[in-house]
Design an enzyme around this catalytic site. Sequence first.
Site, PDB file in Angstrom:
ATOM      1  N   LYS A 117      28.014 -30.066   9.550  1.00  0.00           N
ATOM      2  CA  LYS A 117      26.762 -29.416   9.978  1.00  0.00           C
ATOM      3  C   LYS A 117      25.652 -30.463  10.143  1.00  0.00           C
ATOM      4  CE  LYS A 117      28.231 -25.198  10.232  1.00  0.00           C
ATOM      5  NZ  LYS A 117      28.406 -24.586  11.558  1.00  0.00           N
ATOM      6  N   TYR A 156      32.646 -30.015   5.227  1.00  0.00           N
ATOM      7  CA  TYR A 156      32.052 -28.904   5.978  1.00  0.00           C
ATOM      8  C   TYR A 156      30.542 -29.136   6.134  1.00  0.00           C
ATOM      9  CZ  TYR A 156      29.784 -24.480   6.939  1.00  0.00           C
ATOM     10  OH  TYR A 156      28.959 -23.522   7.480  1.00  0.00           O
ATOM     11  N   SER A 159      23.278 -24.586   8.306  1.00  0.00           N
ATOM     12  CA  SER A 159      23.486 -23.944   7.013  1.00  0.00           C
ATOM     13  C   SER A 159      22.570 -24.558   5.970  1.00  0.00           C
ATOM     14  CB  SER A 159      24.938 -24.178   6.602  1.00  0.00           C
ATOM     15  OG  SER A 159      25.143 -23.854   5.253  1.00  0.00           O
TER      16      SER A 159
HETATM   17  P1  NAD Z   1      33.528 -16.709  11.322  1.00  0.00           P
HETATM   18  O1  NAD Z   1      34.690 -17.539  10.951  1.00  0.00           O
HETATM   19  O2  NAD Z   1      33.603 -15.243  11.081  1.00  0.00           O
HETATM   20  O3  NAD Z   1      33.150 -16.950  12.856  1.00  0.00           O
HETATM   21  C1  NAD Z   1      33.416 -18.144  13.527  1.00  0.00           C
HETATM   22  C2  NAD Z   1      34.126 -17.788  14.820  1.00  0.00           C
HETATM   23  O4  NAD Z   1      34.383 -18.978  15.562  1.00  0.00           O
HETATM   24  C3  NAD Z   1      35.473 -17.099  14.593  1.00  0.00           C
HETATM   25  O5  NAD Z   1      35.536 -15.943  15.384  1.00  0.00           O
HETATM   26  C4  NAD Z   1      36.511 -18.146  15.042  1.00  0.00           C
HETATM   27  O6  NAD Z   1      37.669 -17.535  15.568  1.00  0.00           O
HETATM   28  C5  NAD Z   1      35.707 -18.928  16.080  1.00  0.00           C
HETATM   29  N1  NAD Z   1      36.121 -20.322  16.268  1.00  0.00           N
HETATM   30  C6  NAD Z   1      36.332 -21.263  15.316  1.00  0.00           C
HETATM   31  N2  NAD Z   1      36.674 -22.439  15.879  1.00  0.00           N
HETATM   32  C7  NAD Z   1      36.667 -22.241  17.225  1.00  0.00           C
HETATM   33  C8  NAD Z   1      36.930 -23.072  18.347  1.00  0.00           C
HETATM   34  N3  NAD Z   1      37.309 -24.332  18.195  1.00  0.00           N
HETATM   35  N4  NAD Z   1      36.817 -22.549  19.587  1.00  0.00           N
HETATM   36  C9  NAD Z   1      36.468 -21.254  19.760  1.00  0.00           C
HETATM   37  N5  NAD Z   1      36.201 -20.414  18.730  1.00  0.00           N
HETATM   38  C10 NAD Z   1      36.315 -20.900  17.472  1.00  0.00           C
HETATM   39  O7  NAD Z   1      32.251 -17.337  10.577  1.00  0.00           O
HETATM   40  P2  NAD Z   1      30.761 -16.773  10.453  1.00  0.00           P
HETATM   41  O8  NAD Z   1      30.513 -16.472   9.028  1.00  0.00           O
HETATM   42  O9  NAD Z   1      30.493 -15.753  11.483  1.00  0.00           O
HETATM   43  O10 NAD Z   1      29.970 -18.116  10.772  1.00  0.00           O
HETATM   44  C11 NAD Z   1      29.502 -18.420  12.069  1.00  0.00           C
HETATM   45  C12 NAD Z   1      28.859 -19.796  12.045  1.00  0.00           C
HETATM   46  O11 NAD Z   1      27.811 -19.798  11.085  1.00  0.00           O
HETATM   47  C13 NAD Z   1      29.809 -20.914  11.640  1.00  0.00           C
HETATM   48  O12 NAD Z   1      29.506 -22.050  12.426  1.00  0.00           O
HETATM   49  C14 NAD Z   1      29.475 -21.169  10.188  1.00  0.00           C
HETATM   50  O13 NAD Z   1      29.734 -22.492   9.800  1.00  0.00           O
HETATM   51  C15 NAD Z   1      27.981 -20.875  10.179  1.00  0.00           C
HETATM   52  N6  NAD Z   1      27.484 -20.474   8.864  1.00  0.00           N
HETATM   53  C16 NAD Z   1      28.092 -19.447   8.188  1.00  0.00           C
HETATM   54  C17 NAD Z   1      27.630 -19.088   6.927  1.00  0.00           C
HETATM   55  C18 NAD Z   1      28.313 -18.002   6.134  1.00  0.00           C
HETATM   56  O14 NAD Z   1      28.176 -18.001   4.930  1.00  0.00           O
HETATM   57  N7  NAD Z   1      29.033 -17.075   6.748  1.00  0.00           N
HETATM   58  C19 NAD Z   1      26.524 -19.755   6.379  1.00  0.00           C
HETATM   59  C20 NAD Z   1      25.921 -20.776   7.110  1.00  0.00           C
HETATM   60  C21 NAD Z   1      26.412 -21.125   8.353  1.00  0.00           C
HETATM   61  C1  WQD Z   2      27.419 -17.667  -4.310  1.00  0.00           C
HETATM   62  C2  WQD Z   2      27.289 -17.699  -5.826  1.00  0.00           C
HETATM   63  C3  WQD Z   2      28.964 -19.044  -6.892  1.00  0.00           C
HETATM   64  C4  WQD Z   2      32.365 -16.522  -5.744  1.00  0.00           C
HETATM   65  C5  WQD Z   2      28.853 -21.088   0.433  1.00  0.00           C
HETATM   66  C6  WQD Z   2      28.981 -22.394   1.165  1.00  0.00           C
HETATM   67  C7  WQD Z   2      27.794 -22.617   2.056  1.00  0.00           C
HETATM   68  C8  WQD Z   2      27.533 -21.410   2.957  1.00  0.00           C
HETATM   69  C9  WQD Z   2      27.590 -20.104   2.227  1.00  0.00           C
HETATM   70  C10 WQD Z   2      28.355 -21.794   5.152  1.00  0.00           C
HETATM   71  C11 WQD Z   2      27.516 -19.083  -6.437  1.00  0.00           C
HETATM   72  C12 WQD Z   2      29.130 -17.593  -7.273  1.00  0.00           C
HETATM   73  C13 WQD Z   2      31.099 -17.044  -5.911  1.00  0.00           C
HETATM   74  C14 WQD Z   2      33.053 -16.027  -6.884  1.00  0.00           C
HETATM   75  C15 WQD Z   2      31.150 -16.569  -8.234  1.00  0.00           C
HETATM   76  N1  WQD Z   2      28.502 -21.283   3.992  1.00  0.00           N
HETATM   77  N2  WQD Z   2      30.498 -17.070  -7.118  1.00  0.00           N
HETATM   78  N3  WQD Z   2      32.401 -16.057  -8.083  1.00  0.00           N
HETATM   79  O1  WQD Z   2      28.399 -21.298  -2.713  1.00  0.00           O
HETATM   80  O2  WQD Z   2      26.098 -20.464  -2.085  1.00  0.00           O
HETATM   81  O3  WQD Z   2      27.653 -21.108  -0.318  1.00  0.00           O
HETATM   82  O4  WQD Z   2      28.770 -20.040   1.412  1.00  0.00           O
HETATM   83  O5  WQD Z   2      27.537 -22.578   5.532  1.00  0.00           O
HETATM   84  O6  WQD Z   2      28.062 -23.745   2.797  1.00  0.00           O
HETATM   85  O7  WQD Z   2      29.058 -23.441   0.221  1.00  0.00           O
HETATM   86  O8  WQD Z   2      28.089 -19.032  -1.593  1.00  0.00           O
HETATM   87  O9  WQD Z   2      29.125 -16.834  -1.893  1.00  0.00           O
HETATM   88  O10 WQD Z   2      30.493 -18.910  -2.397  1.00  0.00           O
HETATM   89  O11 WQD Z   2      28.646 -18.268  -3.927  1.00  0.00           O
HETATM   90  O12 WQD Z   2      30.618 -16.578  -9.345  1.00  0.00           O
HETATM   91  O13 WQD Z   2      34.213 -15.562  -6.805  1.00  0.00           O
HETATM   92  O14 WQD Z   2      28.331 -16.858  -6.367  1.00  0.00           O
HETATM   93  O15 WQD Z   2      29.260 -19.872  -7.981  1.00  0.00           O
HETATM   94  O16 WQD Z   2      26.658 -19.184  -7.536  1.00  0.00           O
HETATM   95  P1  WQD Z   2      27.540 -20.549  -1.785  1.00  0.00           P
HETATM   96  P2  WQD Z   2      29.165 -18.231  -2.405  1.00  0.00           P
END
Ligand code: NAD
Ligand code: WQD
Length: 335
Positions: A152, A148, A124
């Site tokens: 990562k 979190y 991330s």
């Molecule tokens: P999500 O929660 O929709 O998907 C994660 C999946 O993993 C879910 O289906 C959950 O049931 C499964 N899971 C969790 N723990 C588990 C375990 N111990 N064993 C088996 N399955 C398990 O999230 P997402 O948004 O699809 O994110 C996927 C990955 O990408 C995550 O690792 C997340 O940290 C990373 N990521 C997400 C974002 C974002 O903003 N969505 C940004 C950066 C990184």
């Molecule tokens: C985006 C912008 C908020 C909600 C988070 C995690 C990061 C990654 C992605 C997994 C910011 C603003 C948000 C609201 C708002 N996840 N905001 N009102 O903070 O960039 O990242 O999700 O890895 O680890 O920290 O994403 O969508 O929460 O926020 O004003 O109700 O929207 O302040 O500027 P962020 P976000």
Amino acid sequence: MKVLVTGGAGYIGSHTVVLLIEAGYDVVVFDNFCNASIESIRRVEKIVGEEITVIEGDIRNREDLHQVFNAHKIDAVIHFAGLKAVGESVEEPLKYYDNNVNGTAVLCEVMAEYNCKSIVFSSSATVYGDPHTTPITEDFPLSATNPYGRSKLFVEEILRDVYLANNEWKVVLLRYFNPVGAHKSGTIGEDPNGIPNNLMPFITQTAVGKRDVLSVFGDDYDTVDGTGVRDYIHVVDLADGHVKALDKIKNFTKVMTINLGTGKGYSVLEMVKAFEKASGKKVPYQIAPRRAGDIATCFADPSYAKKILDWEATKGIDEMCEDSWKWQRRNPDGF
Ligand code: NAD
Ligand code: WQD
């Protein structure tokens, strides 16, 4: 080539499964459904027109993983499984370290037992902490402001060590910026539990009438309009980055760390405006105090992904908003 997709029922995982199958990969989904519904897989089956092999299990459970690797000759793993709620990770850090860090260590051990040494990991942009400048390149200093993010960072380090100990491993660390949007069918998308933490699902739920008003967290940042700027990336573009990473993995052994972003940042108010244009819906908002831990600006330099994977984002902000809205409008209560 047979690919194990951990967390394949989740938001990014389900979209990636669609693209993997369309690209001709054999897919096995592994998920404990702690943050997903089997319905997402049923809908993926409708999109691709074939049945998907799904195994319910936990990455921390060796027996569950043995079951998968005994039944299938897995060539590579795309590892999405993990917990991702920043606030919850502050409240319950050990849950995050157990699930995300310990879970990945167990997964790698079992992979090695079965001589499967290719892994694409969901990292991330949060690993850049508060970047000193933008755009962000992969060699920027790393830090974390919450458990979190630290989970990562730790997993990145663990996977680097795994490679150092045995150079047969192929490791791709994909650092996602802010995934939004949904499959163009409107049948799969992001389905957060409870009140959304992230901006786009909060906007779409407000537009569909599930929330009254969007709180904009801070309007006094040093940005174009004072609100936070992020690099929003369409989830289908992101999914495509994984397919490109798998294609690449066939011909190299090493650790590659790659940003997946568009290279363009949008403010919260620009997002609201773009969404209103795409949906024809008004999104009521109020300015609220800054959210703890937020940074002003975060966007990628995506040129390494272009160079190394021949990948770049193709979908702009209008399509991101249209597809997010289509998913929310058709599925007001999620799956
Ligand atoms: P999500 O929660 O929709 O998907 C994660 C999946 O993993 C879910 O289906 C959950 O049931 C499964 N899971 C969790 N723990 C588990 C375990 N111990 N064993 C088996 N399955 C398990 O999230 P997402 O948004 O699809 O994110 C996927 C990955 O990408 C995550 O690792 C997340 O940290 C990373 N990521 C997400 C974002 C974002 O903003 N969505 C940004 C950066 C990184
Ligand atoms: C985006 C912008 C908020 C909600 C988070 C995690 C990061 C990654 C992605 C997994 C910011 C603003 C948000 C609201 C708002 N996840 N905001 N009102 O903070 O960039 O990242 O999700 O890895 O680890 O920290 O994403 O969508 O929460 O926020 O004003 O109700 O929207 O302040 O500027 P962020 P976000």
